[in-house]
Design an enzyme around this catalytic site. Structure first.
Site, PDB file in Angstrom:
ATOM      1  N   GLU A 174       0.819  -1.218   0.000  1.00 34.92           N
ATOM      2  CA  GLU A 174       0.000   0.000   0.000  1.00 34.92           C
ATOM      3  C   GLU A 174       0.857   1.274   0.000  1.00 34.92           C
ATOM      4  O   GLU A 174       0.641   2.186   0.789  1.00 34.92           O
ATOM      5  CB  GLU A 174      -0.959  -0.017   1.192  1.00 34.92           C
ATOM      6  CG  GLU A 174      -1.956  -1.163   1.122  1.00 34.92           C
ATOM      7  CD  GLU A 174      -2.961  -1.168   2.259  1.00 34.92           C
ATOM      8  OE1 GLU A 174      -2.827  -0.369   3.201  1.00 34.92           O
ATOM      9  OE2 GLU A 174      -3.898  -1.988   2.217  1.00 34.92           O
ATOM     10  N   GLU A 295      -5.437  -8.302  -0.713  1.00 37.55           N
ATOM     11  CA  GLU A 295      -6.181  -8.005   0.513  1.00 37.55           C
ATOM     12  C   GLU A 295      -7.585  -7.617   0.089  1.00 37.55           C
ATOM     13  O   GLU A 295      -7.752  -6.726  -0.744  1.00 37.55           O
ATOM     14  CB  GLU A 295      -5.568  -6.856   1.330  1.00 37.55           C
ATOM     15  CG  GLU A 295      -4.326  -7.202   2.109  1.00 37.55           C
ATOM     16  CD  GLU A 295      -3.876  -6.058   3.020  1.00 37.55           C
ATOM     17  OE1 GLU A 295      -4.763  -5.369   3.586  1.00 37.55           O
ATOM     18  OE2 GLU A 295      -2.665  -5.849   3.142  1.00 37.55           O
TER      19      GLU A 295
END
Length: 532
Positions: A174, A295
Site C-alpha cells: 500500500e 487483501e
C-alpha cells in the site's frame, strides 16, 4: 413467488485459466493473529517452535494454496534482519503501524517454516517503506540462494540447510497510502523507479521469481488510477503483477449494499486492467502484467458524520493526526481474547463469497487472491479450540470446484437498485442500477469433464425458480448439488457445533433436455456440479 431466473453457461464462453493461487489468504501480526492464534508456546498443542499444531493441522487439511505474509502495514518498518538467529538475541521492536511491541519470536524463518508445516506457498512482502534495495537483495539471497555466500550460509548456520525457494515477492505494501511508513503517496515516480531497481536486482539473484508493484489501496484513493499508472510506467518491464487492495463497507441492515459490493470490485479490476494495458501499449510490450488482489474483505460499518469541505478522496489528513494518550500494546499469546465478526456466519460467508465470485469472473487477469481473514475463515479459533465457520465450507467448495477455466456466466433475473451512500469522507459509493439478485460464476474443468456453477441469491425475502441452461454441454448430467441457507442470520458455528451453518445436499431438482431446474432460497449459497 418471484419471477423465474435463468443462467446460461456454454463451453465457448471462456474467460481465462483459473490460477491455483486465486483462493488464498493473508497473514499479518495484527492483534493476536500471530501471537496467539499462530504462535503460543504455552498452548497444549504447541510444537517445538511454539506453533499451535491444532491450527496447523486444520489449515493443512484445507489444501490452502498460498498465504501472503508477513504483512500488511506491519512490514513497512520491519527489519527482517532483527528477526533471524537465536531468539534470545533478537530485538524487541516497536511496530508503529499497529502501535504494538513486536518481540520477533516469530521471525523471517519462522514465517516460512510455519508455511512449510501448513503445506502452503508463502507469498512474501518486502519492506519498501523504510527498507533499502540492499535489504531486499540480502533477503532474497538469505531466503533462496543455495549457499556459498554470506547470507545464504547464515541461513544454513541458523538451521535451515535448503533454500526456501520463495517464488512470489511483493515490493512493498500500500505504498500510495499516507498511513504507510515510508509512504510514496506523493511520489509514484520515485516508488516506480525504486521498484525497477529492486525487482531487477533480486531477479538477478534468483531469476525464477515473480514480483509485484503496489497499485492503489482502494478505488477511493485520491490518485487512483493515475498513481498506479505512473508507478507501473517506470517498472513495467521487470514486474509481473500489480498488487491492489479493497475493503467494501455497507451500512448496518443494508444487505443489498453488502452483497452488491462485488460490483465495486469489478469496477476496480476493470479500471486497473485498462490502466495496465495502456502502460503495456506505451512500452510496446508483448508481456502481460496481471493483478494480485491480495487483501480484500466486506464489512458492516455505521455511517459517520461527513466533514464539509474535507474533500471526497483526500485520505491524507486523516492520517496526520497524533494522539498523545495513545500507548503501545504488548500482546500476550496466552491471553487471547475471543474475536468474532459481527453478526452471524451466513451473511459473512455470503459477503466474502460474492467478492470471490467477482475474482473468479476475472480469472483471465486476476491470478492471485488473498482473503483478509481467510485463515480464520478456514480455521476459526479461540484460545482453546479450532472449528469450521460457515465461511469455511464456502471457501472449501471454491478450492475444490473452481478449477480449469472460468466461464462467462449469463444471468437473467430480477434486479434492484443500490442508492449511493457515504460511510465517511473517504468511503463514498456511487449508486448502482440494475443489480442482479442472482449472482453467479462458473468453472469448467475440461480435463476431468466437470462443470461447476456457483450461485448466490442476494434477495432477503424471495425464493427464485432457477433454470440453468446446459445445452452446450452435451452429455453432462448433475453429479452433486449443495445449498447453504438459514432462516436465522444471527447463528454462528462453534467448536461444539461446527455444522450449524453448513452446506446440505440439494435433492429437489429436475434435469431434462439440457435444463437443470430447482428453487434457490433467499440469502443462500449454492453449488451445482455436472459431469460427463
Amino acid at each position: 413467488m418471484a419471477q423465474n431466473a435463468k443462467i446460461t453457461v456454454h463451453p465457448a464462453y471462456k474467460i481465462g485459466e483459473i490460477s491455483n493461487r486465486l483462493f488464498s489468504a493473508f497473514l499479518e501480526p495484527i492483534g493476536t493473529m500471530v501471537n496467539g492464534t499462530m504462535f503460543n508456546p504455552k498452548h497444549p498443542t504447541a510444537d517445538e517452535q511454539g506453533f499451535r499444531k491444532d491450527w496447523i493441522e486444520a489449515l493443512k487439511e484445507t489444501g490452502l494454496p498460498a498465504v501472503r505474509m508477513p504483512g500488511g502495514n506491519f512490514v513497512s518498518a520491519w527489519e527482517w534482519k532483527n528477526s533471524i538467529g537465536p531468539k534470545s538475541e533478537r530485538r524487541v521492536v516497536l511496530d508503529p503501524a499497529w502501535h504494538q511491541y513486536y518481540t520477533n519470536e516469530v521471525g523471517h524463518d519462522e514465517y516460512l517454516q510455519w508455511a512449510q508445516k501448513v503445506g502452503t506457498e508463502p507469498l512474501y512482502t518486502v519492506n519498501m517503506g523504510t527498507g533499502t534495495i540492499q535489504d531486499a537483495m540480502d533477503l532474497v539471497e538469505y531466503t533462496n540462494h543455495e549457499g556459498g555466500s554470506y547470507w545464504s550460509d547464515l541461513r544454513k548456520k541458523y538451521g535451515h540447510e535448503d533454500p526456501y525457494n520463495v517464488k512470489m515477492w511483493y515490493l512493498g505494501n500500500e505504498m500510495d497510502g499516507p498511513w504507510q511508513l515510508g509512504s510514496w503517496s506523493k511520489n509514484p515516480d520515485g516508488y516506480g523507479y525504486k521498484v525497477l531497481e529492486t525487482s531487477k536486482a533480486i531477479k538477478w539473484i534468483d531469476e525464477t521469481i515473480e514480483t509485484a508493484v503496489c497499485g492503489s489501496s482502494a478505488p477511493f484513493m485520491e490518485g487512483f488510477p493515475e498513481w498506479d499508472q505512473n508507478a507501473l510506467d517506470k517498472c513495467y518491464d521487470v514486474v509481473d503483477y500489480v498488487s491492489v487492495h479493497h475493503y467494501h463497507s455497507a451500512p448496518p441492515g443494508d444487505i443489498k449494499a453488502l452483497l452488491g459490493g462485488a460490483l465495486y470490485y469489478e469496477d476496480f479490476i476493470n479500471t486497473e486492467v485498462a490502466m495496465i494495458d495502456y502502460v503495456a501499449s506505451k512500452h510496446r510490450s508483448p508481456k502481460q502484467v496481471n493483478i494480485s488482489f491480495d487483501e480484500y474483505g466486506a464489512m458492516v460499518r455505521p455511517l459517520q458524520p461527513l466533514n464539509p469541505g474535507y474533500g471526497r478522496y483526500n485520505m491524507a489528513r486523516n492520517h496526520y493526526r497524533f494522539d498523545p494518550e495513545r500507548r503501545y500494546i504488548r500482546h500476550d499469546p496466552d491471553n487471547m481474547p475471543e474475536r468474532r465478526f459481527p453478526g452471524g456466519d451466513m451473511l459473512h460467508a455470503l459477503s466474502m463469497a460474492s467478492i470471490q465470485l467477482a475474482l473468479l469472473r476475472h480469472a483471465d487477469r486476476v491470478k492471485i487472491g488473498c482473503m483478509t481473514g481467510g485463515l480464520g475463515a478456514l480455521a476459526a479459533s479461540d484460545h482453546d479450540h479450532i472449528w469450521k465457520s460457515g465461511s469455511h465450507y464456502v471457501f472449501m467448495q471454491l478450492l475444490q470446484y473452481a478449477k480449469g477455466v472460468s466461464l462467462d456466466t449469463k444471468v437473467e433475473c430480477e434486479i434492484y437498485d443500490m442508492p449511493g451512500y457515504a460511510i465517511e469522507d473517504t468511503s463514498q459509493y456511487t449508486g448502482k442500477e440494475g443489480v442482479n439478485f442472482i449472482d453467479s460464476a462458473s468453472a469448467w474443468d475440461e480435463e476431468n469433464k466437470r462443470l461447476t456453477v456457483f450461485v448466490i441469491n442476494r434477495n432477503e425475502e424471495s425464493e427464485y425458480p432457477l433454470t440453468i441452461d446446459l445445452k452446450g454441454f452435451e452429455g453432462y448430467k448433475p453429479a452433486a448439488a449443495y445449498r447453504m441457507h438459514t432462516d436465522d442470520l444471527e447463528l454462528n458455528n462453534s467448536f461444539e457445533n461446527e455444522k450449524l451453518i453448513a452446506p446440505k445436499e440439494e435433492e429437489n431438482y429436475t434435469f431434462e433436455n439440457g435444463e437443470f431446474k430447482l428453487h434457490v432460497k433467499p440469502l443462500s449459497w449454492n453449488v451445482y456440479v455436472f459431469e460427463a
